[in-house]
Motif scaffolding. Sequence first.
Motif, PDB file in Angstrom:
ATOM      1  N   VAL A  36     -12.804  -0.284   7.856  1.00 39.99           N
ATOM      2  CA  VAL A  36     -13.422  -0.952   9.004  1.00 39.99           C
ATOM      3  C   VAL A  36     -13.183  -2.452   8.973  1.00 39.99           C
ATOM      4  O   VAL A  36     -12.793  -3.063   9.974  1.00 39.99           O
ATOM      5  N   GLY A  37     -13.388  -3.076   7.811  1.00 40.59           N
ATOM      6  CA  GLY A  37     -13.188  -4.512   7.695  1.00 40.59           C
ATOM      7  C   GLY A  37     -11.762  -4.914   8.028  1.00 40.59           C
ATOM      8  O   GLY A  37     -11.521  -5.881   8.767  1.00 40.59           O
ATOM      9  N   GLY A  38     -10.799  -4.176   7.498  1.00 35.56           N
ATOM     10  CA  GLY A  38      -9.396  -4.462   7.755  1.00 35.56           C
ATOM     11  C   GLY A  38      -9.043  -4.314   9.224  1.00 35.56           C
ATOM     12  O   GLY A  38      -8.339  -5.153   9.801  1.00 35.56           O
ATOM     13  N   ILE A  39      -9.530  -3.247   9.846  1.00 40.58           N
ATOM     14  CA  ILE A  39      -9.248  -3.014  11.266  1.00 40.58           C
ATOM     15  C   ILE A  39      -9.855  -4.114  12.123  1.00 40.58           C
ATOM     16  O   ILE A  39      -9.216  -4.638  13.044  1.00 40.58           O
ATOM     17  N   ARG A  40     -11.079  -4.528  11.791  1.00 39.64           N
ATOM     18  CA  ARG A  40     -11.732  -5.568  12.586  1.00 39.64           C
ATOM     19  C   ARG A  40     -11.103  -6.939  12.357  1.00 39.64           C
ATOM     20  O   ARG A  40     -11.289  -7.851  13.173  1.00 39.64           O
ATOM     21  N   ARG A  41     -10.342  -7.072  11.272  1.00 40.88           N
ATOM     22  CA  ARG A  41      -9.578  -8.307  11.055  1.00 40.88           C
ATOM     23  C   ARG A  41      -8.260  -8.289  11.825  1.00 40.88           C
ATOM     24  O   ARG A  41      -7.512  -9.262  11.808  1.00 40.88           O
ATOM     25  N   GLY A  42      -7.959  -7.176  12.489  1.00 38.26           N
ATOM     26  CA  GLY A  42      -6.746  -7.089  13.298  1.00 38.26           C
ATOM     27  C   GLY A  42      -5.686  -6.164  12.766  1.00 38.26           C
ATOM     28  O   GLY A  42      -4.607  -6.055  13.362  1.00 38.26           O
ATOM     29  N   GLU A  43      -5.962  -5.461  11.667  1.00 36.15           N
ATOM     30  CA  GLU A  43      -4.976  -4.568  11.065  1.00 36.15           C
ATOM     31  C   GLU A  43      -5.058  -3.182  11.717  1.00 36.15           C
ATOM     32  O   GLU A  43      -5.446  -2.195  11.104  1.00 36.15           O
ATOM     33  N   LYS A  44      -4.659  -3.137  12.987  1.00 37.39           N
ATOM     34  CA  LYS A  44      -4.802  -1.921  13.793  1.00 37.39           C
ATOM     35  C   LYS A  44      -3.964  -0.757  13.271  1.00 37.39           C
ATOM     36  O   LYS A  44      -4.272   0.401  13.528  1.00 37.39           O
ATOM     37  N   ILE A  45      -2.884  -1.060  12.552  1.00 39.36           N
ATOM     38  CA  ILE A  45      -2.005  -0.010  12.038  1.00 39.36           C
ATOM     39  C   ILE A  45      -2.767   0.982  11.173  1.00 39.36           C
ATOM     40  O   ILE A  45      -2.399   2.159  11.075  1.00 39.36           O
ATOM     41  N   ARG A  46      -3.870   0.549  10.576  1.00 42.23           N
ATOM     42  CA  ARG A  46      -4.662   1.427   9.709  1.00 42.23           C
ATOM     43  C   ARG A  46      -5.207   2.637  10.467  1.00 42.23           C
ATOM     44  O   ARG A  46      -5.407   3.703   9.876  1.00 42.23           O
ATOM     45  N   VAL A  47      -5.470   2.467  11.755  1.00 43.58           N
ATOM     46  CA  VAL A  47      -5.986   3.581  12.568  1.00 43.58           C
ATOM     47  C   VAL A  47      -4.990   4.733  12.580  1.00 43.58           C
ATOM     48  O   VAL A  47      -5.373   5.902  12.619  1.00 43.58           O
ATOM     49  N   PHE A  48      -3.709   4.404  12.530  1.00 48.53           N
ATOM     50  CA  PHE A  48      -2.655   5.412  12.547  1.00 48.53           C
ATOM     51  C   PHE A  48      -2.184   5.781  11.143  1.00 48.53           C
ATOM     52  O   PHE A  48      -2.103   6.964  10.782  1.00 48.53           O
ATOM     53  N   SER A  49      -1.891   4.774  10.335  1.00 48.97           N
ATOM     54  CA  SER A  49      -1.287   5.009   9.016  1.00 48.97           C
ATOM     55  C   SER A  49      -2.188   5.797   8.078  1.00 48.97           C
ATOM     56  O   SER A  49      -1.707   6.581   7.259  1.00 48.97           O
ATOM     57  N   SER A  50      -3.495   5.623   8.193  1.00 45.13           N
ATOM     58  CA  SER A  50      -4.433   6.321   7.299  1.00 45.13           C
ATOM     59  C   SER A  50      -4.352   7.833   7.450  1.00 45.13           C
ATOM     60  O   SER A  50      -4.713   8.578   6.535  1.00 45.13           O
ATOM     61  N   GLY A  51      -3.855   8.289   8.603  1.00 43.65           N
ATOM     62  CA  GLY A  51      -3.721   9.727   8.836  1.00 43.65           C
ATOM     63  C   GLY A  51      -2.602  10.369   8.052  1.00 43.65           C
ATOM     64  O   GLY A  51      -2.458  11.601   8.068  1.00 43.65           O
ATOM     65  N   PHE A  52      -1.802   9.559   7.342  1.00 42.04           N
ATOM     66  CA  PHE A  52      -0.710  10.095   6.524  1.00 42.04           C
ATOM     67  C   PHE A  52      -0.938   9.851   5.038  1.00 42.04           C
ATOM     68  O   PHE A  52      -0.034  10.045   4.227  1.00 42.04           O
ATOM     69  N   LEU A  53      -2.152   9.421   4.691  1.00 41.85           N
ATOM     70  CA  LEU A  53      -2.532   9.226   3.289  1.00 41.85           C
ATOM     71  C   LEU A  53      -3.618  10.234   2.935  1.00 41.85           C
ATOM     72  O   LEU A  53      -4.398  10.648   3.800  1.00 41.85           O
ATOM     73  N   HIS A  54      -3.677  10.623   1.665  1.00 42.88           N
ATOM     74  CA  HIS A  54      -4.697  11.568   1.215  1.00 42.88           C
ATOM     75  C   HIS A  54      -5.258  11.134  -0.125  1.00 42.88           C
ATOM     76  O   HIS A  54      -4.618  10.383  -0.868  1.00 42.88           O
ATOM     77  N   PHE A 101     -18.641   4.788  14.992  1.00 44.22           N
ATOM     78  CA  PHE A 101     -19.883   5.102  14.282  1.00 44.22           C
ATOM     79  C   PHE A 101     -20.096   4.239  13.035  1.00 44.22           C
ATOM     80  O   PHE A 101     -21.218   4.120  12.553  1.00 44.22           O
ATOM     81  N   HIS A 102     -19.024   3.640  12.517  1.00 45.98           N
ATOM     82  CA  HIS A 102     -19.141   2.848  11.285  1.00 45.98           C
ATOM     83  C   HIS A 102     -18.750   1.388  11.502  1.00 45.98           C
ATOM     84  O   HIS A 102     -18.435   0.693  10.540  1.00 45.98           O
ATOM     85  N   LYS A 103     -18.788   0.929  12.750  1.00 45.85           N
ATOM     86  CA  LYS A 103     -18.262  -0.401  13.081  1.00 45.85           C
ATOM     87  C   LYS A 103     -18.933  -1.546  12.329  1.00 45.85           C
ATOM     88  O   LYS A 103     -18.339  -2.621  12.167  1.00 45.85           O
ATOM     89  N   ASP A 104     -20.157  -1.348  11.881  1.00 46.13           N
ATOM     90  CA  ASP A 104     -20.859  -2.411  11.162  1.00 46.13           C
ATOM     91  C   ASP A 104     -20.809  -2.238   9.646  1.00 46.13           C
ATOM     92  O   ASP A 104     -21.391  -3.024   8.907  1.00 46.13           O
ATOM     93  N   GLU A 105     -20.111  -1.197   9.187  1.00 44.93           N
ATOM     94  CA  GLU A 105     -19.975  -0.942   7.751  1.00 44.93           C
ATOM     95  C   GLU A 105     -18.595  -1.421   7.309  1.00 44.93           C
ATOM     96  O   GLU A 105     -17.652  -0.648   7.225  1.00 44.93           O
ATOM     97  N   TYR A 106     -18.484  -2.705   7.006  1.00 46.82           N
ATOM     98  CA  TYR A 106     -17.178  -3.316   6.766  1.00 46.82           C
ATOM     99  C   TYR A 106     -16.438  -2.717   5.569  1.00 46.82           C
ATOM    100  O   TYR A 106     -15.219  -2.803   5.501  1.00 46.82           O
TER     101      TYR A 106
END
Length: 216
Positions: A36-54, A101-106
């Motif tokens: 969440v913290g990374g995405i809110r800092r502008g690292e939008k790629i995490r929304v997509f890339s995280s779906g290929f990590l386990h 749902f977790h926008k405030d949990e950085y």
Amino acid sequence: MGNLDLVTIVVIVANVILSFKGFSDRGFFERYKFNVGGIRRGEKIRVFSSGFLHVDTMHLFFNMFTLYFFAPVVIAYLGTVHFLIIYIASLILGNLLSLYFHKDEYHYSAVGASGAVTGVLYSAILLEPSMQLGIMFIPLPIPAYVFGILYLLYSIYGMKNQLGNIGHDAHFGGAIGGFVVTLILMPSLFQTDLLMVGLLAIPIVILFVMHKTGKI
């Protein structure tokens, strides 16, 4: 089920390669996981890339094993391009719901293809609701639509009670993605299977109502 299309193979291989890269390279894993913290800092790629990590090989195997069984159903009805659209849309929507749902949990983090795979699963159930699914610890197979409804109701329970180290919200968001995109791509379902569309929409309506009333 089980006859893999080239696109499905490519998706599975991409998951395996990137997941194993994450297993061996902690910096890579941390840079591309859902955070969440990374995405809110502008690292939008995490929304997509995280779906290929386990998290580990079992997590990877379970998601790919599920995809292996249900991707052919979606492809048989909608074709490979539309399957890929459903997969990507479900992945992104699952993570966006999790972000909401977790926008405030950085420090909240997550990984996995579960949202995308759940979207494919829910799409397959919508397209072939009479499929019989064998579930571990249940002696008799159950209709796919019953499993789909119960699974999302459990996800709501998990979201409300924060059960385990599982991204229930990402699963639910993925299922919404699979449900909505399938109906957009195949609107004839409103005519041929309106009852099933309504039944599978019940958990989505319940989540919406519970959120609006502040119960989740």
